[in-house]
Scaffold this motif. Structure first.
Motif, PDB file in Angstrom:
ATOM      1  N   THR A   2      -9.574   7.206  66.935  1.00  0.00           N
ATOM      2  CA  THR A   2      -8.601   6.114  67.111  1.00  0.00           C
ATOM      3  C   THR A   2      -7.981   6.225  68.504  1.00  0.00           C
ATOM      4  OG1 THR A   2      -7.972   6.807  64.904  1.00  0.00           O
ATOM      5  CG2 THR A   2      -6.791   4.910  65.829  1.00  0.00           C
ATOM      6  N   LEU A   3      -7.887   5.097  69.151  1.00  0.00           N
ATOM      7  CA  LEU A   3      -7.298   5.115  70.492  1.00  0.00           C
ATOM      8  C   LEU A   3      -5.787   5.313  70.392  1.00  0.00           C
ATOM      9  CD1 LEU A   3      -9.158   2.217  72.328  1.00  0.00           C
ATOM     10  CD2 LEU A   3      -9.636   4.658  72.393  1.00  0.00           C
ATOM     11  N   GLU A   4      -5.246   6.034  71.369  1.00  0.00           N
ATOM     12  CA  GLU A   4      -3.788   6.180  71.437  1.00  0.00           C
ATOM     13  C   GLU A   4      -3.236   5.142  72.395  1.00  0.00           C
ATOM     14  OE1 GLU A   4      -2.368  10.133  72.163  1.00  0.00           O
ATOM     15  OE2 GLU A   4      -3.793  10.992  70.731  1.00  0.00           O
ATOM     16  N   CYS A   5      -1.962   4.822  72.193  1.00  0.00           N
ATOM     17  CA  CYS A   5      -1.336   3.835  73.075  1.00  0.00           C
ATOM     18  C   CYS A   5      -0.906   4.529  74.366  1.00  0.00           C
ATOM     19  CB  CYS A   5      -0.136   3.235  72.349  1.00  0.00           C
ATOM     20  SG  CYS A   5       0.745   2.059  73.365  1.00  0.00           S
ATOM     21  N   PHE A   6      -1.316   3.966  75.496  1.00  0.00           N
ATOM     22  CA  PHE A   6      -0.963   4.577  76.781  1.00  0.00           C
ATOM     23  C   PHE A   6       0.422   4.098  77.219  1.00  0.00           C
ATOM     24  CE2 PHE A   6      -0.834   4.281  81.462  1.00  0.00           C
ATOM     25  CZ  PHE A   6      -0.881   5.642  81.737  1.00  0.00           C
ATOM     26  N   LEU A  56      -3.106   3.175  84.051  1.00  0.00           N
ATOM     27  CA  LEU A  56      -3.973   4.119  83.343  1.00  0.00           C
ATOM     28  C   LEU A  56      -5.006   4.723  84.301  1.00  0.00           C
ATOM     29  CD1 LEU A  56      -5.091   5.552  80.834  1.00  0.00           C
ATOM     30  CD2 LEU A  56      -6.270   3.437  80.213  1.00  0.00           C
ATOM     31  N   GLN A  57      -5.531   3.885  85.197  1.00  0.00           N
ATOM     32  CA  GLN A  57      -6.531   4.357  86.153  1.00  0.00           C
ATOM     33  C   GLN A  57      -5.937   5.422  87.086  1.00  0.00           C
ATOM     34  OE1 GLN A  57      -9.597   3.079  85.587  1.00  0.00           O
ATOM     35  NE2 GLN A  57     -10.189   4.792  86.911  1.00  0.00           N
ATOM     36  N   GLU A  58      -4.714   5.194  87.553  1.00  0.00           N
ATOM     37  CA  GLU A  58      -4.050   6.192  88.408  1.00  0.00           C
ATOM     38  C   GLU A  58      -3.815   7.490  87.620  1.00  0.00           C
ATOM     39  OE1 GLU A  58      -3.571   5.849  91.539  1.00  0.00           O
ATOM     40  OE2 GLU A  58      -3.483   3.711  91.977  1.00  0.00           O
ATOM     41  N   TYR A  59      -3.455   7.340  86.350  1.00  0.00           N
ATOM     42  CA  TYR A  59      -3.217   8.494  85.476  1.00  0.00           C
ATOM     43  C   TYR A  59      -4.516   9.288  85.312  1.00  0.00           C
ATOM     44  CZ  TYR A  59      -0.700  10.782  81.587  1.00  0.00           C
ATOM     45  OH  TYR A  59      -0.047  11.673  80.764  1.00  0.00           O
ATOM     46  N   ILE A 110       2.856  -5.335  75.979  1.00  0.00           N
ATOM     47  CA  ILE A 110       1.403  -5.131  76.082  1.00  0.00           C
ATOM     48  C   ILE A 110       1.061  -3.694  75.717  1.00  0.00           C
ATOM     49  CG2 ILE A 110       1.489  -4.571  78.572  1.00  0.00           C
ATOM     50  CD1 ILE A 110      -1.220  -6.074  78.709  1.00  0.00           C
ATOM     51  N   GLU A 111      -0.036  -3.526  74.998  1.00  0.00           N
ATOM     52  CA  GLU A 111      -0.457  -2.175  74.623  1.00  0.00           C
ATOM     53  C   GLU A 111      -1.852  -1.916  75.167  1.00  0.00           C
ATOM     54  OE1 GLU A 111      -0.220  -1.143  70.526  1.00  0.00           O
ATOM     55  OE2 GLU A 111       1.978  -1.158  70.537  1.00  0.00           O
ATOM     56  N   ILE A 112      -1.999  -0.805  75.850  1.00  0.00           N
ATOM     57  CA  ILE A 112      -3.312  -0.409  76.373  1.00  0.00           C
ATOM     58  C   ILE A 112      -3.735   0.841  75.608  1.00  0.00           C
ATOM     59  CG2 ILE A 112      -4.495   0.498  78.450  1.00  0.00           C
ATOM     60  CD1 ILE A 112      -3.828  -2.355  78.901  1.00  0.00           C
ATOM     61  N   GLY A 113      -4.927   0.789  74.995  1.00  0.00           N
ATOM     62  CA  GLY A 113      -5.406   1.942  74.251  1.00  0.00           C
ATOM     63  C   GLY A 113      -6.198   2.881  75.156  1.00  0.00           C
ATOM     64  N   TYR A 114      -6.117   4.174  74.863  1.00  0.00           N
ATOM     65  CA  TYR A 114      -6.944   5.111  75.636  1.00  0.00           C
ATOM     66  C   TYR A 114      -7.316   6.303  74.770  1.00  0.00           C
ATOM     67  CZ  TYR A 114      -3.646   8.936  76.509  1.00  0.00           C
ATOM     68  OH  TYR A 114      -2.845  10.034  76.369  1.00  0.00           O
ATOM     69  N   ASN A 115      -8.406   6.945  75.132  1.00  0.00           N
ATOM     70  CA  ASN A 115      -8.868   8.123  74.412  1.00  0.00           C
ATOM     71  C   ASN A 115      -8.565   9.359  75.268  1.00  0.00           C
ATOM     72  OD1 ASN A 115     -10.253  10.196  73.238  1.00  0.00           O
ATOM     73  ND2 ASN A 115     -12.151   9.033  72.896  1.00  0.00           N
ATOM     74  N   PRO A 116      -7.612  10.200  74.837  1.00  0.00           N
ATOM     75  CA  PRO A 116      -7.231  11.352  75.666  1.00  0.00           C
ATOM     76  C   PRO A 116      -8.407  12.288  75.947  1.00  0.00           C
ATOM     77  CG  PRO A 116      -5.836  11.213  73.685  1.00  0.00           C
ATOM     78  CD  PRO A 116      -6.860  10.124  73.579  1.00  0.00           C
TER      79      PRO A 116
END
Ligand code: FE2
Ligand code: FE2
Length: 287
Positions: A2-6, A56-59, A110-116
């Motif tokens: 499950t993706l986490e919210c960034f 997210l890209q910078e992160y 807005i919610e952006i999902g990401y996979n840690p």
């Protein structure tokens, strides 16, 4: 998975004060100054998406710097190179905050999902530290950062919104060192590498350059963006982006790699689907 919210969080108090003291100019920016009433709901939504994704890209680049830093230390690389790279982690975290705050200027819904687990790529694992670090440096710095610097520089020049221009200029100031770092590391490491090592580095470079070509193909499909809209929201118009990106890849990436014995073969014509995605963030209006 499950993706986490960034999202980004600040601890506040003394910790935030110390953080702010590292980059005192950021708080002085003209935050809250974007007049969103000038833009259509579609454009506002596109701006929220694009700046959240840029955060997210910078992160992710911050995470790639961390990974490279550990391997550079294992490789006993020159300490001035190590120290310089350790500063980039703070730079990228600040860039991520700047982009997230720009996204918030357009609304926070807005919610952006990401996979840690997929924040960084596994490249060069199992190689000796100097070569392992060279793989990471080629992907993140010699390609990713080298590609993004002229794109960011031109985007900041073209940008017509003062706060967005201020943010882009601030990012560009740090990025010059990030671009130079990759070549400095490769020049130091090259004496320790064999022709076989350089051939392996060329395979990594080809994967990432193919990722760049795939990004271009996706960008080429985006139609209907006027230069005026793009410049107002901190992007380049598609044809501007592509012409700068093509020139940059040839002169700032492929030529210096070849000069160092990393003979890349990937071409725009023979690029294939499913290759590594480009590590640098597109600076064009999203669909
Ligand atoms: Fe950055
Ligand atoms: Fe960077």
């Amino acid at each position: 998975m499950t993706l986490e919210c960034f999202d980004l969080e600040l601890l506040g108090g003394k910790t935030e004060q110390r953080y702010r003291a590292m980059r005192p100019d950021v708080e002085a920016f003209n935050w809250g100054s974007i007049d969103t009433s000038k833009f259509s709901p579609t454009l506002i939504n596109a701006a929220k998406q694009a700046w959240s994704r840029a955060a997210l890209q910078e992160y992710r680049t911050g995470a790639a710097c961390c990974k490279t830093l550990q391997v550079l230390i294992q490789a006993r690389a020159p300490i001035d190179l190590i120290a310089l790279l350790s500063r980039f982690i703070t730079d990228e975290i600040v860039h991520s905050e700047l982009c997230a705050r720009l996204a918030n200027e357009f609304g926070s819904d807005i919610e952006i999902g990401y996979n840690p687990d997929e924040l960084t790529d596994n490249i060069g694992e199992g190689c000796p530290p100097i070569l392992h670090a060279a793989h990471l440096v080629v992907a993140t710095f010699c390609i990713g950062e080298a590609m993004s610097i002229p794109l960011l520089h031109n985007t900041s020049k073209m940008s017509t919104q003062p706060l967005i221009k201020q943010v882009l200029r601030r990012i560009v100031e740090d990025e010059a060192d990030h671009g130079a770092f990759g070549w400095a590391y490769l020049d130091w490491a090259n004496h320790h590498l064999s022709d076989t090592d350089r051939a392996e580095l060329a395979i990594t470079a080809d994967r990432y350059i193919n990722g760049v070509y795939q990004t271009w193909k996706n960008i080429e499909k985006q139609k209907g963006t006027t230069a005026e809209q793009a410049h107002a929201l901190g992007w380049l118009e598609v044809s501007e982006y592509l012409s700068i990106a093509r020139r940059t890849l040839k002169k700032q990436v492929i030529a210096p790699l070849i000069l160092r014995g990393v003979f890349v073969k990937a071409t725009e014509q023979n690029s294939t689907k499913g290759e590594q995605t480009s590590p640098n963030s597109p600076r064009v209006m999203p669909e």
